[in-house]
Design an enzyme around this catalytic site. Structure first.
Site, short mmCIF file in Angstrom:
data_model
loop_
_atom_site.label_atom_id
_atom_site.label_comp_id
_atom_site.label_asym_id
_atom_site.label_seq_id
_atom_site.Cartn_x
_atom_site.Cartn_y
_atom_site.Cartn_z
N ASP A 91 65.92 -20.48 44.93
CA ASP A 91 67.21 -20.48 44.43
C ASP A 91 68.06 -19.58 44.91
OD1 ASP A 91 65.24 -22.02 42.78
OD2 ASP A 91 66.37 -21.51 40.61
N ASP A 105 69.34 -25.28 43.66
CA ASP A 105 70.11 -24.27 42.87
C ASP A 105 70.97 -23.24 43.63
OD1 ASP A 105 69.01 -25.33 40.47
OD2 ASP A 105 67.98 -23.61 39.76
N ASN A 128 68.06 -28.25 39.72
CA ASN A 128 68.47 -28.79 38.31
C ASN A 128 69.99 -28.28 38.16
OD1 ASN A 128 67.12 -26.13 38.07
ND2 ASN A 128 67.41 -26.49 35.85
N HIS A 129 70.32 -27.23 38.83
CA HIS A 129 71.73 -27.01 38.45
C HIS A 129 72.93 -27.48 39.24
CE1 HIS A 129 71.50 -23.19 35.84
NE2 HIS A 129 70.33 -23.27 36.36
N HIS A 161 62.82 -22.95 41.35
CA HIS A 161 63.00 -23.05 39.90
C HIS A 161 62.62 -21.84 38.93
CE1 HIS A 161 64.25 -25.76 36.77
NE2 HIS A 161 62.86 -26.09 36.18
#
Lengths: 372, 457
Positions: free
Chosen positions: B55, B83, B115-116, B333
């Site tokens: 990330d 991310d 997921n972002h 994550h």
């Protein structure tokens, strides 16, 4: 466009941006500023923390974490949605303290009780308790800086939902006033440090309607942490021996950060110091064990317990309620939430009456699960 | 105007200075990026050597620190596991820079979806507000979201070496040098700090020092209990062995890179390839799980406290790795304070590349370097370059000549037919972690308006 249609852009700025902290000279803590100026900057920063808390509370209410119809009436800044982890943290903090307060009020429910909320700011607890326990024999006191009590009283005058909770035949809510007194609710404008400075020559200020003999719960939600450890001890001593008679059952609930020495804690200290916020007792009582010992040493000898808010979320909140809260928002910051929750604690200690028999606090809290 | 060639280089220069590029350039860039990404499969094939990153979360100055520590694009081949945006103050600059680099050097940087990278999440966690603030409209946010929909869901790294060429660097001051295995050993793991000093080194068990391929094959570095479900046919990473040809000692399986983790709906990598990915991240289903799930100390599958994806245990990982001939799953994550965390006997690793996450957490960050095993032709090799010599011979940053391995896949397929590794756990790839801290505060130019409620006050 007519002049009055032009929006005043300054009203769109939160106090943090428009004035307050920003308006001071000398920048971040400032070089070349005198000790007094630094102190003043810090004091103003501490006073400013209350709107932070108020905004967090509103965010929680709007999203359904908390049921508090009064929160928005006290918030002065436009509500901004907080991050899910902060909402969760505010939820745990509020519901944990509610839990302890509820147990206190529901133990021997007909006997009179007193709550003293330190640095209460915009806290809505009095109004919520009034709704929840309309028949409780409760005397509620709030202490805070005059600037904060003035603002609070302004909100109370402004909203009928608030002032209609107060007895009509008592001290009127006069404009500009920074204090309020009645048999059930009192707002005392004062700098807590004045309670520590007292000596035989200068007795502590009079706190109207404070009953020295009624079982008393003292609340410090992110309040005493801003003071020096020695000052805190003196303040507590003043309450336990001067305002209350030494045999009155008394207790203290603390909500404040812990673990200053790990990476997260060090970062917290450094980040807050750039906002001129210093937490002197954080390093004085770095761990849960230190918090318990300090409660004992203060005189809360019949019980001294503590748990971090991660433990409280896991162990105090029912599975059903956890599920409800978890469904309110998608929470992506799990690891960060755990970190954050581990760095705040609730510590609670009490003394029963001198009779040696179990009194209200032992009955209320003995079974409350602490972190071992 | 069109963005390409010198315009692109100019945009890169501007973004490297943390200055946003004009809206019309963003539109053009996003259009180009989509054209490029649409050609990629759901699972992008990547050849080692590669540097795998977790990330970023809009921490632009820390991304610059990452490039300083890991080498610049295109010198270093990068794989970012999603991310890129949200939480930090510079999501826009961070993502657009990565996207520019992708368009400029498509073979040297791989971006997969986190997921972002989603409309819904970015409206909660900051990227939407940032775009609105910086451009006065949400057009740029829309363009970026359209790119998000085209990002691959995973990557499959092949050709990684089982051992590292030991870094010829000084040993970090805090370390007892006697704890560091000799550089002649078969080095499986090495951890370096941002200065390139050795903080940790781990040698694989002594058998594998031998250069004999047969011995290497019988070396079981991991005693993981593998569920007996071998049914492998097909190309690398799809369930067949993806090993280099049998005469090579460098016998590691492929490495699957994905943002979150596994899904109960996905038992083979081919099933990922079959998903229709060009959409907003759904609330449930395989695509959602790949981006949201987390490994956990449980048996089988569990409900995720995040409200999306699942928790999965060691048995799930080991079974999946075996079935797909993987030696490792690399994922991101989850914040890990030390920057990386290997779990389940090193069958899965979390890589986290946002130091002092949210300017609050106090954690360090890491990137993971996988070396090449030498089965890929055309790479510079160090020393004697001897085949089967323990996989050493890859040189950091010496990867001129990307994608020059026309024949390696054929070799792999052949070796899978020979069935040389049924039911046997694979050696993990040699793993070099570079750990770094947040860029210094003063270089960051923190905006005056700090987020309001950093803490409970």
């Amino acid at each position: 466009m007519a002049a009055k249609e032009i929006p005043d852009l300054r009203t769109l700025l939160g106090p943090r941006r428009g004035g307050g902290l920003r308006g001071r000279g000398g920048g971040r803590g400032g070089f070349g500023t005198s000790h007094e100026e630094k102190e003043a900057v810090r004091d103003s920063a501490v006073r400013g923390t209350d709107q932070d808390a108020a905004g967090s509370r509103v965010s929680c209410v709007e999203l359904g974490y908390l049921d508090d119809p009064y929160a928005e009436l006290f918030a002065t800044q436009a509500s901004t949605r907080r991050l899910p982890l902060l909402n969760r943290g505010t939820y745990v903090r509020t519901s944990a303290i509610d839990n302890l307060v509820d147990r206190f009020l529901t133990t021997s429910p007909t006997s009179p009780k007193q709550v003293i909320s330190l640095g209460a700011g915009t806290d809505t607890r009095f109004f919520r308790l009034k709704d929840k326990y309309p028949n409780a024999q409760l005397i509620y006191h709030e202490l805070d800086f005059s600037s904060n009590t003035t603002a609070k009283l302004h909100s109370i005058r402004k909203h009928s939902q608030l002032h209609q909770k107060l007895p009509t035949n008592t001290h009127p809510l006069s404009p500009q006033s920074d204090s309020y007194h009645s048999p059930i609710y009192n707002i005392h404008p004062l700098d807590l440090r004045s309670l520590a400075a007292s000596s035989s020559d200068t007795p502590p200020p009079n706190l109207p309607n404070l009953d020295p003999s009624v079982s008393t719960l003292i609340l410090s939600e992110m309040c005493l942490i801003y003071l020096q450890a020695s000052t805190v001890s003196s303040i507590l001593k003043t309450f336990l021996t001067h305002y209350l008679s030494p045999t009155t059952p008394a207790s203290l609930i603390l909500y404040e950060p812990i673990l200053p020495h790990d990476a997260f804690g060090r970062t917290m200290i450094s980040n807050l110091s750039t906002r001129n916020i210093v937490l002197p007792t954080l390093t004085a009582y770095p761990e849960l064990g230190d918090q318990r010992m300090r409660l004992k040493q203060c005189g809360f000898i019949d019980g001294y317990k503590g748990a971090d808010t991660r433990f409280i979320w896991r162990n105090w909140v029912s599975e059903e309620e956890k599920e409800r809260v978890a469904s309110l928002e998608m929470l992506d910051e799990l690891e960060e939430l755990e970190l954050l929750l581990r760095h705040y604690c609730v510590a609670w200690g009490w003394r029963d009456s001198a009779s040696g028999e179990k009194d209200v606090f032992s009955k209320a809290w003995e079974d409350t699960r602490e972190q071992v | 105007m069109s963005i390409g060639g010198s315009d692109l280089d100019r945009a890169i220069t501007q973004l490297r200075a943390c200055k946003p590029i004009p809206e019309n350039q963003v539109r053009e860039l996003c259009y180009k990026a989509r054209e490029l990404l649409i050609e990629e499969g759901n699972v992008v094939g990547v050849d080692a050597p590669v540097t795998i990153c977790g990330d970023i979360h809009g921490q632009f100055h820390d991304l610059m620190e990452l490039f300083r520590v890991g080498g610049d694009v295109p010198d270093t081949n990068y794989l970012f596991m999603g991310d890129f945006v949200d939480r930090g103050f510079y999501s826009l600059e961070s993502f657009l820079l990565l996207l520019c680099l992708k368009v400029r050097y498509p073979d040297r940087i791989t971006l997969i979806r986190g997921n972002h990278e989603s409309r819904q999440i970015t409206t909660v966690y900051g990227f939407y507000d940032e775009c609105l603030r910086k451009y006065g409209s949400v057009n740029v946010w829309r363009y970026c979201c359209e790119v998000f929909d085209f990002l691959a869901l995973g990557a499959l790294v092949t050709g990684a070496a089982t051992s590292l060429t030991p870094t010829d660097g000084p040993i970090a001051e805090s370390i007892q040098s006697m704890d560091i295995p000799d550089a002649d050993c078969d080095i499986e793991i090495e951890t370096l700090n941002a200065q390139g000093e050795i903080m940790y080194r781990y040698a694989r068990n002594s058998d594998s020092q031998s250069s004999a391929a047969s011995q290497a094959n019988s070396n079981a570095a991991s005693s993981s209990p593998i569920a007996p479900t071998p049914s492998n046919t097909g190309p690398a990473g799809t369930g067949a062995t993806s090993s280099a040809n049998g005469s090579s000692k460098s016998e590691t399986g492929a490495v699957l890179c994905v943002h979150g983790g596994l899904s109960p709906l996905i038992d083979t990598i081919d099933k990922i390839r079959l998903l229709d990915r060009k959409q907003e991240v759904p609330h449930e289903g395989a695509m959602c799980d790949l981006l949201w799930s987390d490994p956990d100390e449980i048996d089988g599958w569990g409900l995720s406290p995040r409200g999306a994806g699942f928790l999965f245990g060691a048995d799930i990982v080991k079974c999946f790795n075996h079935k797909n001939d993987l030696s490792l799953i690399a994922r991101a994550h989850q914040l890990v304070m030390e920057g990386f965390k290997e779990m389940f006997e090193s069958t899965i690793v979390t890589v986290w590349s946002a130091p002092n996450y949210c300017y609050r957490c106090g954690n360090v960050a890491a990137i993971l370097e996988l070396g090449e095993d030498g089965s890929n032709a055309g790479f510079v090799r160090r020393g004697n370059g001897e085949r089967g010599g323990g996989g050493r011979g890859w040189v950091l940053g010496s990867n001129d000549g990307p994608n020059a391995n026309g024949m390696s896949n054929e070799n792999r397929r052949l070796s899978s037919v020979l069935g040389d590794s049924m039911g046997r756990p694979r050696d993990g790839p040699g793993r070099r972690y570079r750990v770094f801290e947040a860029a210094p505060q003063d270089s960051r130019g923190m905006p005056a308006k700090k987020p309001v409620a950093d803490y409970f006050l």
